[in-house]
Design an enzyme around this catalytic site. Structure first.
Site, PDB file in Angstrom:
ATOM      1  N   TYR A  57      29.900  -6.738   3.523  1.00 56.69           N
ATOM      2  CA  TYR A  57      28.733  -5.623   3.740  1.00 56.69           C
ATOM      3  C   TYR A  57      28.372  -5.744   5.015  1.00 56.69           C
ATOM      4  O   TYR A  57      28.175  -6.577   5.939  1.00 56.69           O
ATOM      5  CB  TYR A  57      27.465  -6.346   2.591  1.00 56.69           C
ATOM      6  CG  TYR A  57      26.243  -5.452   3.042  1.00 56.69           C
ATOM      7  CD1 TYR A  57      26.403  -4.129   2.438  1.00 56.69           C
ATOM      8  CD2 TYR A  57      25.182  -5.804   3.656  1.00 56.69           C
ATOM      9  CE1 TYR A  57      25.097  -3.384   2.802  1.00 56.69           C
ATOM     10  CE2 TYR A  57      24.282  -4.928   3.866  1.00 56.69           C
ATOM     11  CZ  TYR A  57      24.167  -3.627   3.331  1.00 56.69           C
ATOM     12  OH  TYR A  57      22.807  -2.980   3.743  1.00 56.69           O
ATOM     13  N   HIS A 114      19.116   6.073  10.747  1.00 58.00           N
ATOM     14  CA  HIS A 114      17.910   5.467  10.542  1.00 58.00           C
ATOM     15  C   HIS A 114      16.690   5.523  11.321  1.00 58.00           C
ATOM     16  O   HIS A 114      15.644   5.022  11.057  1.00 58.00           O
ATOM     17  CB  HIS A 114      18.303   3.813  10.305  1.00 58.00           C
ATOM     18  CG  HIS A 114      19.269   3.648   8.960  1.00 58.00           C
ATOM     19  ND1 HIS A 114      20.016   4.279   8.662  1.00 58.00           N
ATOM     20  CD2 HIS A 114      19.007   2.347   8.238  1.00 58.00           C
ATOM     21  CE1 HIS A 114      20.693   3.575   7.433  1.00 58.00           C
ATOM     22  NE2 HIS A 114      19.829   2.489   7.322  1.00 58.00           N
ATOM     23  N   ASN A 160      18.255  -4.551  11.356  1.00 63.57           N
ATOM     24  CA  ASN A 160      17.737  -5.060   9.960  1.00 63.57           C
ATOM     25  C   ASN A 160      16.809  -6.448  10.600  1.00 63.57           C
ATOM     26  O   ASN A 160      17.172  -7.271  11.405  1.00 63.57           O
ATOM     27  CB  ASN A 160      19.008  -5.918   9.430  1.00 63.57           C
ATOM     28  CG  ASN A 160      18.761  -5.952   7.803  1.00 63.57           C
ATOM     29  OD1 ASN A 160      19.468  -6.899   7.315  1.00 63.57           O
ATOM     30  ND2 ASN A 160      17.911  -5.389   7.189  1.00 63.57           N
ATOM     31  N   TYR A 184     -28.802 -16.084   5.610  1.00 60.72           N
ATOM     32  CA  TYR A 184     -27.475 -16.685   5.576  1.00 60.72           C
ATOM     33  C   TYR A 184     -26.610 -16.084   6.839  1.00 60.72           C
ATOM     34  O   TYR A 184     -25.867 -17.006   7.488  1.00 60.72           O
ATOM     35  CB  TYR A 184     -26.801 -16.207   4.562  1.00 60.72           C
ATOM     36  CG  TYR A 184     -27.307 -16.678   3.083  1.00 60.72           C
ATOM     37  CD1 TYR A 184     -28.034 -17.779   3.177  1.00 60.72           C
ATOM     38  CD2 TYR A 184     -26.562 -16.594   1.942  1.00 60.72           C
ATOM     39  CE1 TYR A 184     -28.341 -18.303   1.809  1.00 60.72           C
ATOM     40  CE2 TYR A 184     -26.877 -17.124   0.630  1.00 60.72           C
ATOM     41  CZ  TYR A 184     -27.751 -18.088   0.790  1.00 60.72           C
ATOM     42  OH  TYR A 184     -28.084 -18.708  -0.276  1.00 60.72           O
ATOM     43  N   ARG A 239     -27.592 -18.741   9.352  1.00 57.94           N
ATOM     44  CA  ARG A 239     -27.447 -20.133   8.757  1.00 57.94           C
ATOM     45  C   ARG A 239     -26.024 -20.462   8.486  1.00 57.94           C
ATOM     46  O   ARG A 239     -25.452 -21.713   8.753  1.00 57.94           O
ATOM     47  CB  ARG A 239     -28.563 -20.506   7.705  1.00 57.94           C
ATOM     48  CG  ARG A 239     -28.597 -21.995   7.107  1.00 57.94           C
ATOM     49  CD  ARG A 239     -29.370 -22.340   6.172  1.00 57.94           C
ATOM     50  NE  ARG A 239     -30.231 -21.216   5.660  1.00 57.94           N
ATOM     51  CZ  ARG A 239     -30.327 -21.124   4.299  1.00 57.94           C
ATOM     52  NH1 ARG A 239     -29.953 -22.097   3.577  1.00 57.94           N
ATOM     53  NH2 ARG A 239     -30.890 -20.002   3.739  1.00 57.94           N
ATOM     54  N   PHE A 262      15.484 -10.456   5.301  1.00 58.79           N
ATOM     55  CA  PHE A 262      14.689  -9.270   5.933  1.00 58.79           C
ATOM     56  C   PHE A 262      13.419  -8.682   5.064  1.00 58.79           C
ATOM     57  O   PHE A 262      12.760  -8.004   5.448  1.00 58.79           O
ATOM     58  CB  PHE A 262      15.682  -7.967   5.922  1.00 58.79           C
ATOM     59  CG  PHE A 262      16.147  -7.635   4.493  1.00 58.79           C
ATOM     60  CD1 PHE A 262      15.474  -7.300   3.355  1.00 58.79           C
ATOM     61  CD2 PHE A 262      17.695  -8.099   4.193  1.00 58.79           C
ATOM     62  CE1 PHE A 262      16.200  -7.140   2.166  1.00 58.79           C
ATOM     63  CE2 PHE A 262      18.162  -7.641   3.185  1.00 58.79           C
ATOM     64  CZ  PHE A 262      17.534  -7.315   1.828  1.00 58.79           C
ATOM     65  N   GLU A 305      16.792  -1.156  -3.404  1.00 60.64           N
ATOM     66  CA  GLU A 305      15.683  -1.876  -2.671  1.00 60.64           C
ATOM     67  C   GLU A 305      14.833  -1.916  -3.443  1.00 60.64           C
ATOM     68  O   GLU A 305      13.901  -0.996  -3.068  1.00 60.64           O
ATOM     69  CB  GLU A 305      15.714  -1.684  -1.142  1.00 60.64           C
ATOM     70  CG  GLU A 305      17.270  -1.923  -0.393  1.00 60.64           C
ATOM     71  CD  GLU A 305      17.302  -1.190   0.676  1.00 60.64           C
ATOM     72  OE1 GLU A 305      16.474  -0.426   1.180  1.00 60.64           O
ATOM     73  OE2 GLU A 305      18.516  -1.083   1.222  1.00 60.64           O
TER      74      GLU A 305
END
Length: 498
Positions: free
Chosen positions: A54, A84, A196, A280, A283, A329, A414
């Site tokens: 791959y 990409h 990646n 608060y 404090r 990834f 994915e």
């Protein structure tokens, strides 16, 4: 400029801070080079076997079953970077891109990515000469890696895309010579290894964590100033209270409040008053800010681990001559860390806004309404507090966890993603808001202290007061508030320590 040598797993918080701040000359330690070369040799051997591996001789994502011929492997890596590079939006900031360059170089230095030393050194050359790729901020779902942002980063190495050089946006081909580089030709696996990984989301989160530390420090200091300005008690910061609960951050923060307030004549002036307890927002500062500090520490441990790890796919193991496909990834750890930081940022701002509102209210503060004389004619800090409330409310929406969202990508290959890149990116908008909230409180607390003159606060708080007054004078009558807020917000971004 002497080089700082980096070893796999050797990145620490000071080095990351230096990298974000400006150009830095880094080099890969000699001890890592043999492993880097072994991983490259392993990829070459795998190619020579003509077996499908791959990302080396196959397509990507849903196209992983498509075999690529040996004479097209170089084109495959180039096409990957080009296809990409699909991000949109404003360019990521210079500190983030610097961190991306460092993290992207450090990952293949582990020797399991199959990336040549020449490529790693080219990333470090861009960093050293502050040649910063133009990386659009939107387009990553945080798995399968930060593909679009890292594609824009890698594109500059092969001469495509754009980069900033001395603040000017120029083509990659014009930018490379400024770093002493020529366009690279990527070998098998190298394009995929560069694209990646979690380096964009991690860089965004690390830069946010660095900014948050300064905003947190300023919020502690300003919170202490507000305690004294409101004639609050320092008893809630007594270590005995926090020791019996045992929360580490809470106890550490209480000590810092004690340090800020030590030696205050203003506190001594009302030590025997009849008031029993403060609101608060005064404090419970150690309990709230201490919890934030614990979340910050936890996030840092996750982010440092991620910065020092390897998150591309597949990984090549030269000792076994294998390429193993996995899912490093997937940026879920970064997404969770960023979501936890978002909670801390929102709460720091929420508590600060409440302290500002308390100072505005004469019933609670025993100070003039909206901290101005001649109220009615003058509105004083009335709308500054409204701005603070608007920012705090906006942070509540932004604090919604990003990591619980997921949309499948790549034709359902994915099918679960982390959204880490957005989780980390939105932290900066939240930090902008919280720095503004704390800046407004600083202005209000300094104004409140002025009403108590000639009584003085502690030496540390008086120095904090003087630091603000060097840029913003006391509000005697209404004037344009926006410049005052901008000046105070910039001081908050610088931090405040004893």
């Amino acid at each position: 400029m002497d080089s700082t040598f980096i070893t796999p797993g050797g990145l620490d918080q000071p080095l990351l801070a230096r990298t974000a701040a400006g150009s830095l000359k880094l080099a890969i330690a000699e001890s890592a080079k043999a492993g880097i070369q072994a991983s490259v040799d392993c990829v070459r051997a795998l190619v020579a076997r003509h077996e499908p591996v791959y990302g080396i001789n196959t397509g990507f994502g849903k196209l992983a079953q498509t075999r690529i011929a040996d004479d097209q492997l170089v084109q495959l890596q180039k096409n990957l970077v080009l296809s990409h590079s699909a991000g949109i939006g404003a360019p990521m900031s210079a500190p983030v891109v610097r961190l991306m360059l460092l993290l992207k170089a450090a990952s293949p230095a582990h020797g399991v990515s199959g990336v040549r030393l020449e490529v790693i050194e080219a990333l470090l050359a861009l960093l050293a000469h502050d040649v910063l790729p133009v990386v659009p901020e939107k387009g990553s779902v945080g798995a399968s890696g930060d593909l679009a942002p890292l594609s824009h980063l890698a594109g500059v190495l092969i001469g495509v895309g754009e980069a900033f050089v001395n603040g000017r946006r120029v083509s990659a081909l014009d930018a490379l010579p400024h770093a002493g580089l020529k366009p690279l030709t990527l070998g098998p696996k190298e394009g995929l290894a560069l694209l990646n990984g979690t380096q964009a989301s991690t860089a965004l989160a690390i830069h946010a964590a660095l900014r948050l530390q300064r905003v947190f420090d300023a919020a502690l200091a300003v919170g202490a100033m507000t305690v004294d300005a409101a004639k609050g008690s320092d008893t809630p910061f007594d270590d005995r209270i926090h020791a019996v609960r045992g929360q580490k951050g809470q106890r550490a923060v209480a000590a810092r409040y004690r340090d800020w307030l030590a030696g205050s004549a203003l506190r001594a002036s009302h030590i025997d008053c009849e008031k029993v307890q403060d609101p608060y927002c005064l404090r419970c500062q150690p309990q709230v800010m201490g919890a934030c500090l614990d979340q910050m520490a936890h996030a840092w441990s996750i982010l440092l681990t991620e910065a020092n790890g390897v998150s591309d796919n597949p990984l090549v193991f030269a000792d076994a001559m294998e390429a193993l496909s996995g899912g490093n990834f997937h940026a879920e750890p970064v997404a969770f860390a960023a979501d936890n930081l978002a909670l801390a940022i929102a709460e720091i701002g929420a508590l600060s806004e409440r302290r500002t509102a308390m100072l505005m209210d004469p019933v609670l503060s025993n100070l003039p309404a909206f901290l101005v004389e001649n109220g009615g004619l003058n509105s004083g800090f009335m709308i500054a507090q409204v701005t603070s409330a608007a920012l705090a409310s906006e942070n509540k929406s932004l604090a919604h966890p990003a990591s619980v969202d997921s949309l499948p990508t790549s034709a359902n290959q994915e099918d679960h993603v982390s959204m880490a890149t957005y989780a980390a990116r939105r932290l900066h908008q939240m930090l902008d808001n919280t720095a503004g909230i704390v800046g407004i409180e600083w202005l209000a607390a300094a104004q409140a202290l002025d009403f108590h003159r000639p009584l003085r606060s502690s030496p540390a708080i008086e120095a904090l007061h003087a630091r603000l007054r060097a840029q913003v004078p006391r509000l005697v009558e209404d004037r344009l508030m926006a410049p005052d807020i901008a000046a105070a917000t910039a001081l908050v971004e610088e931090g405040a320590t004893l």
